[in-house]
Design a protein around this motif. Structure first.
Motif, PDB file in Angstrom:
ATOM      1  N   LYS A  10       0.839  -1.188   0.000  1.00 26.42           N
ATOM      2  CA  LYS A  10       0.000   0.000   0.000  1.00 26.42           C
ATOM      3  C   LYS A  10       0.877   1.241   0.000  1.00 26.42           C
ATOM      4  O   LYS A  10       1.790   1.361   0.810  1.00 26.42           O
ATOM      5  CB  LYS A  10      -0.902   0.017   1.235  1.00 26.42           C
ATOM      6  CG  LYS A  10      -1.784   1.258   1.335  1.00 26.42           C
ATOM      7  CD  LYS A  10      -2.809   1.330   0.214  1.00 26.42           C
ATOM      8  CE  LYS A  10      -3.722   2.528   0.358  1.00 26.42           C
ATOM      9  NZ  LYS A  10      -4.688   2.630  -0.754  1.00 26.42           N
ATOM     10  N   VAL A  17       3.581   2.614   2.570  1.00 32.40           N
ATOM     11  CA  VAL A  17       3.131   2.340   3.928  1.00 32.40           C
ATOM     12  C   VAL A  17       3.275   0.866   4.267  1.00 32.40           C
ATOM     13  O   VAL A  17       3.632   0.501   5.384  1.00 32.40           O
ATOM     14  CB  VAL A  17       1.674   2.801   4.110  1.00 32.40           C
ATOM     15  CG1 VAL A  17       1.175   2.510   5.517  1.00 32.40           C
ATOM     16  CG2 VAL A  17       1.557   4.291   3.809  1.00 32.40           C
ATOM     17  N   GLY A  40       2.316   1.111   9.930  1.00 34.71           N
ATOM     18  CA  GLY A  40       1.433   0.527   8.931  1.00 34.71           C
ATOM     19  C   GLY A  40       0.397  -0.440   9.461  1.00 34.71           C
ATOM     20  O   GLY A  40      -0.405  -0.986   8.701  1.00 34.71           O
ATOM     21  N   THR A  43      -3.296   0.730   8.870  1.00 35.68           N
ATOM     22  CA  THR A  43      -3.579   0.657   7.432  1.00 35.68           C
ATOM     23  C   THR A  43      -3.828  -0.778   7.011  1.00 35.68           C
ATOM     24  O   THR A  43      -4.761  -1.058   6.242  1.00 35.68           O
ATOM     25  CB  THR A  43      -2.407   1.242   6.631  1.00 35.68           C
ATOM     26  OG1 THR A  43      -2.243   2.622   6.982  1.00 35.68           O
ATOM     27  CG2 THR A  43      -2.652   1.134   5.127  1.00 35.68           C
ATOM     28  N   ARG A  46      -7.289  -1.840   8.142  1.00 31.90           N
ATOM     29  CA  ARG A  46      -8.322  -1.225   7.308  1.00 31.90           C
ATOM     30  C   ARG A  46      -8.397  -1.885   5.932  1.00 31.90           C
ATOM     31  O   ARG A  46      -9.469  -1.978   5.332  1.00 31.90           O
ATOM     32  CB  ARG A  46      -8.050   0.276   7.174  1.00 31.90           C
ATOM     33  CG  ARG A  46      -8.312   1.053   8.460  1.00 31.90           C
ATOM     34  CD  ARG A  46      -7.904   2.515   8.333  1.00 31.90           C
ATOM     35  NE  ARG A  46      -8.649   3.186   7.271  1.00 31.90           N
ATOM     36  CZ  ARG A  46      -9.854   3.720   7.431  1.00 31.90           C
ATOM     37  NH1 ARG A  46     -10.475   3.647   8.598  1.00 31.90           N
ATOM     38  NH2 ARG A  46     -10.472   4.313   6.421  1.00 31.90           N
ATOM     39  N   GLU A  52      -9.682   0.314   2.928  1.00 30.77           N
ATOM     40  CA  GLU A  52      -8.600   0.820   2.078  1.00 30.77           C
ATOM     41  C   GLU A  52      -8.340  -0.214   0.996  1.00 30.77           C
ATOM     42  O   GLU A  52      -8.394  -1.424   1.262  1.00 30.77           O
ATOM     43  CB  GLU A  52      -7.307   1.051   2.872  1.00 30.77           C
ATOM     44  CG  GLU A  52      -7.385   2.101   3.959  1.00 30.77           C
ATOM     45  CD  GLU A  52      -7.288   3.515   3.431  1.00 30.77           C
ATOM     46  OE1 GLU A  52      -7.095   3.678   2.202  1.00 30.77           O
ATOM     47  OE2 GLU A  52      -7.410   4.452   4.241  1.00 30.77           O
TER      48      GLU A  52
END
Length: 361
Positions: A10, A17, A40, A43, A46, A52
């Motif tokens: 990502k 990230v 990270g 993230t 998610r 994401e």
């Protein structure tokens, strides 16, 4: 349900990230993503939730690719740090809202909410609004809203960070019990190593978008894969010292602050670099006599009482201090001579260039 990541990455613009993660979260295990802010972990959570999209790579739930599925179609439940309760709804309505959206009849919905409320011991709170609840009660309501759906995967993003220290300690045990009751795969995000070590079946230690080590709490504590993991896991933190590998009477020794100590036998040092980084936890350091053959002498720099234990920090060389965790009865006056010795079986050695831990025999 098993969750598998394949080459998952990502990026936000030029900021990478997450970097090509390959991981498997086993079915029905409690797995924690642990690391400092910005590593990270949130993230990644998610992305598993579908909030994401991946820049590249795949996420599988069991054998099913889920990149094309919306969060509502993934049969997950997520608990956020902020709890995200509806302020105008009472506790019962908050817990049952997801079931209502799915069209479940009122009587069946009320029955399921009642079951979850009994498990969470909040049955007496069902008519209250969130503003009338304590932080711990709100947390239970947020958990109940997730539990009532019987998700395949339970995701938690630092759900205890807004609670006081005493309530966090209580909720750690309750969260683990809830996980066992749910019989589902739980993925938990935190920067608090105590939460990770006490609740998890497996811990993924993350830094700068990469998984530094993935294993049981015992593995990451007893056999850290590199300097980052060794320094991040453990309280008080691990002591580190630059040492030189040498030999005395054909036996390998480590020279620490000018004093030679026997090299730990658990390492094959025949191909090791001459300069190494030694790591030892304060719990594996003892106060020793100044003339003890395995001791490193110095001066008491600081002492700190922490209940039944005392931390004694000894400066053994300029800007090199070693902390020992000893019983509170052990006393040491500031600026007096002292010496520390290490448990050889508990010493860790690292390559200072790569940061990697030396392999054990």
């Amino acid at each position: 349900m098993q969750v598998r990541l394949e080459q998952l990455s990502k990026s936000f613009g030029s900021n990478k990230v997450l970097k090509s993660l390959d991981m498997t979260f086993p079915e029905r295990r409690f797995v924690t993503l642990l690391g400092p802010s910005g590593c990270g972990k949130t993230t990644l959570l998610r992305m598993i939730a579908g909030l994401e999209k991946a820049t590249s790579g795949e996420i599988y739930f069991g054998d099913r690719r889920v990149a094309h599925l919306s969060p509502a179609d993934r049969n997950i439940a997520m608990v956020f740090q902020s709890y995200a309760l509806y302020p105008t709804m009472d506790v019962a309505a908050n817990i049952g809202y997801g079931l209502k959206v799915r069209g479940m009849p009122r009587a069946e919905r009320a029955e399921k909410v009642g079951v979850v409320a009994r498990v969470l011991e909040i049955g007496a709170l069902l008519a209250r609004k969130p503003r009338a609840l304590s932080g711990g009660q709100r947390q239970r309501v947020a958990l109940g809203r997730a539990m009532v759906r019987k998700p395949d995967i339970f995701l938690m993003d630092e759900p205890l960070s807004n609670l006081d220290a005493k309530l966090r300690a209580t909720m750690r045990g309750e969260l683990k019990r809830f996980h066992l009751d749910l019989e589902t795969t739980s993925i938990y995000v935190t920067h608090d190593q105590l939460e990770a070590m006490t609740m998890s079946d497996l811990v993924a230690v993350m830094d700068q978008g990469e998984v530094q080590q993935f294993g049981t709490p015992e593995d990451v504590y007893d056999q850290p894969a590199n300097l980052f993991v060794a320094g991040f896991i453990g309280s008080p933190p691990m002591n580190f010292a630059d040492v030189e590998l040498s030999s005395v009477a054909d036996r390998p020794v480590l020279v620490v602050a000018g004093r030679a100590i026997p090299a730990p036998p658990q390492f094959d040092l025949s191909a090791a670099p001459r300069r190494l980084t030694l790591g030892v936890r304060p719990q594996d350091v003892r106060m020793a006599a100044l003339d003890a053959p395995d001791a490193v002498p110095g001066t008491v720099w600081m002492t700190e009482l922490i209940g039944s234990e005392r931390l004694i920090e000894v400066e053994v060389a300029p800007r090199l201090r070693i902390t020992a965790e000893v019983r509170s009865e052990v006393r040491a006056a500031l600026n007096t001579p002292a010496a520390v010795a290490f448990d050889p079986a508990r010493i860790h050695l690292f390559d200072p260039t790569t940061g990697a831990a030396l392999k054990r025999r």
